[in-house]
Design an enzyme around this catalytic site. Structure first.
Site, PDB file in Angstrom:
ATOM      1  N   SER A 164       0.856  -1.186   0.000  1.00  9.69           N
ATOM      2  CA  SER A 164       0.000   0.000   0.000  1.00  9.69           C
ATOM      3  C   SER A 164       0.893   1.238   0.000  1.00  9.69           C
ATOM      4  O   SER A 164       2.081   1.151   0.338  1.00  9.69           O
ATOM      5  CB  SER A 164      -0.893   0.014   1.244  1.00  9.69           C
ATOM      6  OG  SER A 164      -1.570   1.251   1.386  1.00  9.69           O
ATOM      7  N   TYR A 176      -2.423  -1.681  10.360  1.00 13.05           N
ATOM      8  CA  TYR A 176      -2.411  -1.755   8.898  1.00 13.05           C
ATOM      9  C   TYR A 176      -1.121  -1.190   8.310  1.00 13.05           C
ATOM     10  O   TYR A 176      -0.462  -1.837   7.491  1.00 13.05           O
ATOM     11  CB  TYR A 176      -3.624  -1.013   8.338  1.00 13.05           C
ATOM     12  CG  TYR A 176      -3.816  -1.222   6.853  1.00 13.05           C
ATOM     13  CD1 TYR A 176      -4.358  -2.409   6.367  1.00 13.05           C
ATOM     14  CD2 TYR A 176      -3.461  -0.239   5.930  1.00 13.05           C
ATOM     15  CE1 TYR A 176      -4.530  -2.613   5.003  1.00 13.05           C
ATOM     16  CE2 TYR A 176      -3.634  -0.433   4.571  1.00 13.05           C
ATOM     17  CZ  TYR A 176      -4.179  -1.622   4.113  1.00 13.05           C
ATOM     18  OH  TYR A 176      -4.334  -1.821   2.770  1.00 13.05           O
TER      19      TYR A 176
END
Length: 313
Positions: A164, A176
């Site tokens: 990401s 995350y």
């Protein structure tokens, strides 16, 4: 001088464009395993590759997700139940894959399975909230890769790991961002090691896209759960407006998932895949360029654009 430099840049871009258009042959004989195919990127990519004739092996967390995918694809596509947090499930899936690919090996592995919740400012969370995300996004990805690496080496194939833009710039709390930083590090070391065996490793770095794990009601619920269990003193230091601003930020997602799956497909089918793919204009024009800026500049920018707590120094 400048004209020569522009001409050289133009020739380099033209050569790169030509190389990246070249695809590998025999796609209809190549097996690709994708994790996290119940919805989102995984489901779309499975259908996309199936339409191109590849032999898709789709790992799904639930039988309902597997049934939906089979109904939307050709008879070539096969599904297997796979929980990337369970060593037993990974071992069973690896044996299942080995039976199907045989001596040809596994051409592609796409580590797509991931979760984003619990997600909230770090102070609102507990250790187990971080562990839950890391177990899926990083530890599970590593175990799946290691269990299938001999089959990938046999085919001189590809590993595609979904990271990401927040694997470069950590701009919100929870597990995350750390998990995606870990995916970047693991992928880089794996790419260097696997060069000797003809295996190519690519990293996908999406911006903000609307999937089942991002931009969803589940994210807002996890934020509210974290907020509700905090002491009243901590709540007062942030204020209700901070919570509302966090909820608004979660709604700004791109619904066009094909921008990401197109990068995944290229990494699997191109003769010359890239090491990294930035997916989405926010990734290409904002987050990736900012990742090269000094921390003082990025800190100032994100402090200016992020929610503000009620009590500040």
């Amino acid at each position: 001088m400048w004209l020569w430099l522009l001409a050289l840049l133009g020739l380099w871009l033209l050569r790169r464009w030509n190389l990246e258009r070249q695809t590998v042959g025999g796609l209809d004989e190549k097996f690709v395993l994708i994790t996290g195919c119940d919805s989102g990127f995984g489901s779309l990519l499975a259908r996309q590759l199936d339409a191109r004739g590849l032999r898709v092996l789709a790992g799904c967390l639930s039988e309902a997700g597997a049934a939906r995918l089979r109904a939307a694809a050709s008879s070539r596509l096969q599904t297997v139940l796979l929980d990337v947090t369970s060593s037993d499930s990974i071992a069973a899936a690896a044996a299942w894959v080995r039976e199907r690919v045989g001596d040809r090996g596994l051409w592609g592995l796409v580590n797509n399975a991931g979760i984003a919740v619990p997600s909230a400012p770090n102070e609102w969370l507990r250790k187990e909230d971080f562990v839950a995300v890391l177990n899926v996004n990083l530890v599970g990805l590593i175990e799946v890769t290691l269990s299938l690496l001999p089959l990938i080496k046999r085919a001189r194939g590809r590993v595609v790991n979904v990271a990401s833009v927040v694997g470069r710039l950590s701009i919100f709390g929870g597990g995350y961002c750390p998990s995606k930083f870990g995916v970047e590090a693991f992928s880089d070391s794996l790419r260097l090691e696997m060069r000797h065996f003809g295996v190519k490793v690519s990293i996908i770095e999406p911006g903000y896209f609307k999937t089942a794990i991002t931009g969803s009601a589940e994210l807002e619920k996890s934020l509210l759960r974290a907020w509700e269990r905090m002491p009243s003193e901590t709540k007062a230091s942030y204020g209700d407006k901070y919570l509302q601003d966090c909820e608004e930020m979660m709604k700004k997602c791109n619904p066009n998932l094909s921008l990401v799956t197109g990068c995944m497909e290229h990494a699997l089918t191109s003769r010359y895949p890239r090491c990294r793919y930035a997916a989405g204009w926010d990734a290409k024009l904002i987050y990736i360029p900012l990742s090269y800026f000094p921390s003082a500049i990025t800190d100032a920018l994100f402090t200016w654009t992020s929610p503000k707590p009620a009590q500040r120094v």
